[in-house]
Design a protein around this motif. Sequence first.
Motif, mmCIF file in Angstrom:
data_model
loop_
_atom_site.group_PDB
_atom_site.id
_atom_site.type_symbol
_atom_site.label_atom_id
_atom_site.label_comp_id
_atom_site.label_asym_id
_atom_site.label_seq_id
_atom_site.Cartn_x
_atom_site.Cartn_y
_atom_site.Cartn_z
ATOM 1 N N GLY A 46 55.022 57.537 63.398
ATOM 2 C CA GLY A 46 53.193 58.538 63.488
ATOM 3 C C GLY A 46 52.700 57.061 62.616
ATOM 4 O O GLY A 46 51.575 56.978 62.952
ATOM 5 N N ALA A 47 53.292 56.488 62.141
ATOM 6 C CA ALA A 47 52.490 55.466 61.106
ATOM 7 C C ALA A 47 52.057 53.991 61.687
ATOM 8 O O ALA A 47 50.906 53.593 61.221
ATOM 9 N N VAL A 48 52.185 54.415 62.810
ATOM 10 C CA VAL A 48 52.182 52.359 63.333
ATOM 11 C C VAL A 48 49.809 52.653 64.240
ATOM 12 O O VAL A 48 50.314 53.872 64.431
ATOM 13 N N PRO A 49 49.593 52.285 63.904
ATOM 14 C CA PRO A 49 48.224 52.466 64.609
ATOM 15 C C PRO A 49 47.402 53.120 66.024
ATOM 16 O O PRO A 49 48.295 52.228 66.827
ATOM 17 N N GLY A 50 47.314 53.897 66.227
ATOM 18 C CA GLY A 50 46.918 54.931 67.090
ATOM 19 C C GLY A 50 47.847 55.623 68.097
ATOM 20 O O GLY A 50 47.854 56.775 68.308
ATOM 21 N N VAL A 51 48.738 55.688 67.138
ATOM 22 C CA VAL A 51 50.114 56.469 67.724
ATOM 23 C C VAL A 51 50.063 57.669 67.599
ATOM 24 O O VAL A 51 50.467 59.087 68.257
ATOM 25 N N LEU A 52 49.574 57.975 66.571
ATOM 26 C CA LEU A 52 49.177 59.899 65.258
ATOM 27 C C LEU A 52 47.439 59.482 64.996
ATOM 28 O O LEU A 52 47.117 59.931 63.506
ATOM 29 N N PRO A 53 46.737 59.852 66.430
ATOM 30 C CA PRO A 53 45.332 60.283 65.760
ATOM 31 C C PRO A 53 45.323 60.934 64.589
ATOM 32 O O PRO A 53 43.788 60.586 64.322
ATOM 33 N N GLU A 54 46.003 61.890 64.788
ATOM 34 C CA GLU A 54 45.558 62.934 63.623
ATOM 35 C C GLU A 54 45.545 62.868 61.699
ATOM 36 O O GLU A 54 44.979 62.845 61.030
ATOM 37 N N LEU A 55 46.622 61.525 61.920
ATOM 38 C CA LEU A 55 46.380 60.609 60.767
ATOM 39 C C LEU A 55 44.892 60.286 59.898
ATOM 40 O O LEU A 55 44.651 60.414 58.970
ATOM 41 N N ASP A 56 43.871 60.057 60.510
ATOM 42 C CA ASP A 56 42.314 59.849 60.683
ATOM 43 C C ASP A 56 42.063 60.714 59.694
ATOM 44 O O ASP A 56 40.704 60.776 58.925
ATOM 45 N N GLY A 57 42.297 62.337 60.737
ATOM 46 C CA GLY A 57 41.229 62.996 59.751
ATOM 47 C C GLY A 57 42.452 63.794 58.246
ATOM 48 O O GLY A 57 41.449 63.802 57.734
ATOM 49 N N TYR A 58 43.800 63.139 57.603
ATOM 50 C CA TYR A 58 44.194 63.709 56.927
ATOM 51 C C TYR A 58 43.941 62.381 55.362
ATOM 52 O O TYR A 58 43.177 62.627 54.922
ATOM 53 N N LEU A 59 43.545 61.461 56.029
ATOM 54 C CA LEU A 59 42.876 60.277 55.319
ATOM 55 C C LEU A 59 41.601 60.406 54.752
ATOM 56 O O LEU A 59 41.196 60.238 53.674
ATOM 57 N N ALA A 60 40.729 60.940 55.761
ATOM 58 C CA ALA A 60 39.681 60.765 55.820
ATOM 59 C C ALA A 60 39.280 61.624 54.451
ATOM 60 O O ALA A 60 38.292 62.014 53.703
ATOM 61 N N ALA A 61 40.254 62.769 54.310
ATOM 62 C CA ALA A 61 40.408 64.537 53.298
ATOM 63 C C ALA A 61 40.944 63.964 52.619
ATOM 64 O O ALA A 61 41.249 64.914 51.584
ATOM 65 N N ASP A 62 41.231 62.755 52.453
ATOM 66 C CA ASP A 62 42.003 62.133 51.064
ATOM 67 C C ASP A 62 43.082 62.545 49.987
ATOM 68 O O ASP A 62 43.620 62.473 48.988
ATOM 69 N N GLY A 63 43.679 62.868 51.947
ATOM 70 C CA GLY A 63 45.194 63.009 51.930
ATOM 71 C C GLY A 63 46.345 61.470 50.908
ATOM 72 O O GLY A 63 45.145 60.307 51.460
ATOM 73 N N ASP A 64 47.844 61.697 50.121
ATOM 74 C CA ASP A 64 48.404 60.620 50.188
ATOM 75 C C ASP A 64 48.932 60.445 50.970
ATOM 76 O O ASP A 64 49.935 60.856 51.671
ATOM 77 N N LEU A 65 48.998 59.262 52.130
ATOM 78 C CA LEU A 65 50.091 58.641 53.259
ATOM 79 C C LEU A 65 51.213 58.169 51.984
ATOM 80 O O LEU A 65 50.908 57.341 52.511
ATOM 81 N N LEU A 66 52.743 58.659 52.481
ATOM 82 C CA LEU A 66 53.679 57.928 51.872
ATOM 83 C C LEU A 66 54.486 58.201 53.044
ATOM 84 O O LEU A 66 54.835 57.966 53.656
ATOM 85 N N VAL A 67 54.732 56.534 53.546
ATOM 86 C CA VAL A 67 55.817 56.009 54.243
ATOM 87 C C VAL A 67 57.026 55.874 53.900
ATOM 88 O O VAL A 67 57.013 54.749 52.854
ATOM 89 N N ASP A 68 58.832 55.858 54.565
ATOM 90 C CA ASP A 68 59.917 56.054 53.826
ATOM 91 C C ASP A 68 59.964 54.192 54.201
ATOM 92 O O ASP A 68 59.991 54.373 54.980
#
Length: 108
Positions: A46-68
């Motif tokens: 889901g962290a590949v650009p364009g695959v999970l567009p909902e991440l844009d809203g999450y990052l815009a809300a100042d969420g911290d995105l961690l990827v293993d």
Amino acid sequence: MSRHLLIETQGPWAGRECASFVRDAAALAGGGHRTQLLLLQEGVLGAVPGVLPELDGYLAADGDLLVDRYSVAQRGLKQEQLVAGSRLVDMDEIAGNVLDAAVKVVWH
């Protein structure tokens, strides 16, 4: 405010639940809660650009995105191929958060 760690392991191809889970994380972050979303196992796709567009809203809300880091390497991906704003993490950081009694953990 409370601290939350949401762990997504299934990824966007497992169904609508992944996108819904990310929207829940965005709502928490947007509500002022310190929120980390960890993409693990198939979830890292889901962290590949364009695959999970909902991440844009999450990052815009100042969420911290961690990827293993391990899951990324297992799938032949590199940091440069992931969405801007994501951060590779190792299991020691993940375990520290999971075991911290002050962190509310939700695993999907």
